[in-house]
Design an enzyme around this catalytic site. Sequence first.
Site, mmCIF file in Angstrom:
data_model
loop_
_atom_site.group_PDB
_atom_site.id
_atom_site.type_symbol
_atom_site.label_atom_id
_atom_site.label_comp_id
_atom_site.label_asym_id
_atom_site.label_seq_id
_atom_site.Cartn_x
_atom_site.Cartn_y
_atom_site.Cartn_z
ATOM 1 N N ASN A 142 11.136 -29.712 -10.850
ATOM 2 C CA ASN A 142 11.455 -31.100 -10.535
ATOM 3 C C ASN A 142 12.840 -31.423 -11.077
ATOM 4 O OD1 ASN A 142 9.120 -32.008 -9.250
ATOM 5 N ND2 ASN A 142 8.095 -32.494 -11.186
ATOM 6 N N LYS A 167 12.196 -35.920 -3.587
ATOM 7 C CA LYS A 167 11.241 -35.613 -4.660
ATOM 8 C C LYS A 167 11.688 -36.216 -5.992
ATOM 9 C CE LYS A 167 7.712 -33.974 -6.757
ATOM 10 N NZ LYS A 167 7.358 -32.684 -7.287
HETATM 11 N N1 LIG Z 1 2.601 -30.208 -13.187
HETATM 12 C C1 LIG Z 1 2.851 -30.643 -11.952
HETATM 13 O O1 LIG Z 1 1.977 -31.206 -11.289
HETATM 14 C C2 LIG Z 1 4.193 -30.433 -11.335
HETATM 15 C C3 LIG Z 1 5.252 -29.934 -12.070
HETATM 16 N N2 LIG Z 1 6.449 -29.684 -11.435
HETATM 17 C C4 LIG Z 1 7.571 -29.127 -12.172
HETATM 18 O O2 LIG Z 1 7.289 -27.763 -12.446
HETATM 19 C C5 LIG Z 1 8.000 -27.348 -13.613
HETATM 20 C C6 LIG Z 1 7.022 -26.715 -14.585
HETATM 21 O O3 LIG Z 1 6.142 -27.739 -15.030
HETATM 22 P P1 LIG Z 1 4.624 -27.520 -15.471
HETATM 23 O O4 LIG Z 1 4.105 -26.270 -14.907
HETATM 24 O O5 LIG Z 1 3.928 -28.787 -15.218
HETATM 25 O O6 LIG Z 1 4.830 -27.341 -17.041
HETATM 26 P P2 LIG Z 1 3.851 -26.783 -18.167
HETATM 27 O O7 LIG Z 1 4.059 -27.594 -19.394
HETATM 28 O O8 LIG Z 1 2.452 -26.629 -17.688
HETATM 29 O O9 LIG Z 1 4.441 -25.353 -18.394
HETATM 30 C C7 LIG Z 1 5.798 -25.170 -18.683
HETATM 31 C C8 LIG Z 1 5.938 -24.224 -19.822
HETATM 32 O O10 LIG Z 1 5.470 -24.911 -20.993
HETATM 33 C C9 LIG Z 1 4.907 -23.972 -21.923
HETATM 34 N N3 LIG Z 1 3.601 -24.447 -22.344
HETATM 35 C C10 LIG Z 1 2.771 -25.275 -21.679
HETATM 36 N N4 LIG Z 1 1.714 -25.593 -22.425
HETATM 37 C C11 LIG Z 1 1.890 -24.987 -23.620
HETATM 38 C C12 LIG Z 1 1.153 -24.970 -24.844
HETATM 39 N N5 LIG Z 1 0.012 -25.670 -25.010
HETATM 40 N N6 LIG Z 1 1.629 -24.252 -25.872
HETATM 41 C C13 LIG Z 1 2.783 -23.572 -25.755
HETATM 42 N N7 LIG Z 1 3.531 -23.569 -24.638
HETATM 43 C C14 LIG Z 1 3.084 -24.251 -23.585
HETATM 44 C C15 LIG Z 1 5.018 -22.695 -21.265
HETATM 45 O O11 LIG Z 1 6.309 -22.160 -21.553
HETATM 46 P P3 LIG Z 1 6.965 -21.894 -22.909
HETATM 47 O O12 LIG Z 1 5.969 -21.082 -23.673
HETATM 48 O O13 LIG Z 1 8.221 -21.167 -22.619
HETATM 49 O O14 LIG Z 1 7.255 -23.245 -23.517
HETATM 50 C C16 LIG Z 1 5.108 -22.984 -19.797
HETATM 51 O O15 LIG Z 1 5.726 -21.932 -19.135
HETATM 52 C C17 LIG Z 1 8.683 -28.595 -14.154
HETATM 53 O O16 LIG Z 1 9.997 -28.676 -13.676
HETATM 54 C C18 LIG Z 1 7.840 -29.728 -13.546
HETATM 55 O O17 LIG Z 1 8.547 -30.928 -13.457
HETATM 56 C C19 LIG Z 1 6.613 -29.885 -10.093
HETATM 57 C C20 LIG Z 1 5.587 -30.381 -9.342
HETATM 58 C C21 LIG Z 1 4.318 -30.738 -9.911
HETATM 59 C C1 LIG Z 2 4.238 -36.487 -9.056
HETATM 60 C C2 LIG Z 2 3.915 -35.041 -8.902
HETATM 61 C C3 LIG Z 2 2.484 -34.769 -9.151
HETATM 62 C C4 LIG Z 2 4.085 -34.683 -7.451
HETATM 63 O O1 LIG Z 2 3.772 -33.364 -7.183
HETATM 64 C C5 LIG Z 2 4.838 -34.239 -9.784
HETATM 65 O O2 LIG Z 2 5.835 -33.743 -9.327
HETATM 66 C C6 LIG Z 2 4.660 -34.146 -11.267
HETATM 67 O O3 LIG Z 2 3.578 -34.312 -11.815
HETATM 68 O O4 LIG Z 2 5.680 -33.901 -11.923
#
Ligand SMILES: NC(=O)C1=CN([C@@H]2O[C@H](COP(=O)(O)OP(=O)(O)OC[C@H]3O[C@@H](n4cnc5c(N)ncnc54)[C@H](OP(=O)(O)O)[C@@H]3O)[C@@H](O)[C@H]2O)C=CC1
Ligand SMILES: CC(C)(CO)C(=O)C(=O)O
Length: 307
Positions: free
Chosen positions: A103, A184
């Site tokens: 994002n 987005k």
């Molecule tokens: N979640 C969603 O619904 C959406 C998210 N996005 C985008 O996707 C990208 C990734 O986001 P998202 O997957 O949600 O992020 P998360 O927080 O789930 O994961 C990102 C990173 O955070 C670390 N992490 C997560 N939880 C823990 C924990 N409890 N302890 C230690 N490390 C942890 C891991 O990396 P590390 O160990 O290196 O810190 C992981 O690779 C972002 O740019 C987000 O904006 C886009 C669309 C939707």
């Molecule tokens: C708003 C939403 C769920 C859309 O996919 C998103 O991008 C996020 O949680 O960061």
Amino acid sequence: MLVYIAGSGAMGCTVGYHIQKNTDSEVILLDYWQEHIDNINKNGLEVTGKVEDKIEIVALKPTQASRKADLIVVMTKSMKLDSMMQDVSHLIDENTQVLCLLNGMGHERILKEHVNLDQINMGVTVWAAGINGPGSINISGIGSIDVQNIGGNEEEGKKVADLLEQANLHTKYDSNVMHAIWRKVMVNGTMNSTSALLKCKIGEFFSTNAHKKIVDDLVNEFVEVGNADGIKLDKKEMLDYIYQTSESAKDHYPSMYQDLVKNNKKTEIDFINGAVVEKGKKHNIETPYNDLITQLVHAKEELQKAE
Ligand SMILES: NC(=O)C1=CN([C@@H]2O[C@H](COP(=O)(O)OP(=O)(O)OC[C@H]3O[C@@H](n4cnc5c(N)ncnc54)[C@H](OP(=O)(O)O)[C@@H]3O)[C@@H](O)[C@H]2O)C=CC1
Ligand SMILES: CC(C)(CO)C(=O)C(=O)O
């Protein structure tokens, strides 16, 4: 095809799960969270929510991987993109394609420091997911993905899009992905920061009387700055899309909520509302609403001592 997911949190695992499950490609999840890696390797990756499953898949720290990648999907948080690209540099050669689905705006500038332009595919996703705990993710919204190779390497970009489509991730090649990225960013700029500040789900914020003016004021600034930046944005089209997403993701706590409220982590605000403020400065356009919301999120990060 060998696919690495660089950053295997909620979304990284969502993408990795679908490719491993539905295509012939081999997927390796890369992350630093040791408990998560250990649980996945020992018990498999558990998926709950809109998809209920458990699959075998390999998870490693980036330094433990050695084979060159055909595709690297980067799914870290924005602030960690640069260090993740450094940590996977040994997996990249001239045949590797990189897909960025984070994002926010401006990630292509970081990627250009690490790979050639014709290896960069920018994308955007409205899938929604969260982490249940180490080794387990929850898919809360079935979405879609738009992909474009920004170096004009359409052939490779279309292969990436085809792989994701085959993986059941509802993906299309988009010859104007920057438009989709701005759209987005407006979704995140109106619902992530607000839900994180108000500690609520997307649907709860959109059920308030106050939401309409807040969303409208933020979108006005995004549209003005985006148009000055050459992205031809139509306000009504943007609002329709935001409202449509707010409905489909109404039960979701956005990723910024998960960071700030659930995990006390620093947020991607500077790449979302903060990014439009910075771009506004370049075009001499004032963006007081986005500036205020950016500063409020930073204030909350400071008060909570978010890490
Ligand atoms: N979640 C969603 O619904 C959406 C998210 N996005 C985008 O996707 C990208 C990734 O986001 P998202 O997957 O949600 O992020 P998360 O927080 O789930 O994961 C990102 C990173 O955070 C670390 N992490 C997560 N939880 C823990 C924990 N409890 N302890 C230690 N490390 C942890 C891991 O990396 P590390 O160990 O290196 O810190 C992981 O690779 C972002 O740019 C987000 O904006 C886009 C669309 C939707
Ligand atoms: C708003 C939403 C769920 C859309 O996919 C998103 O991008 C996020 O949680 O960061």
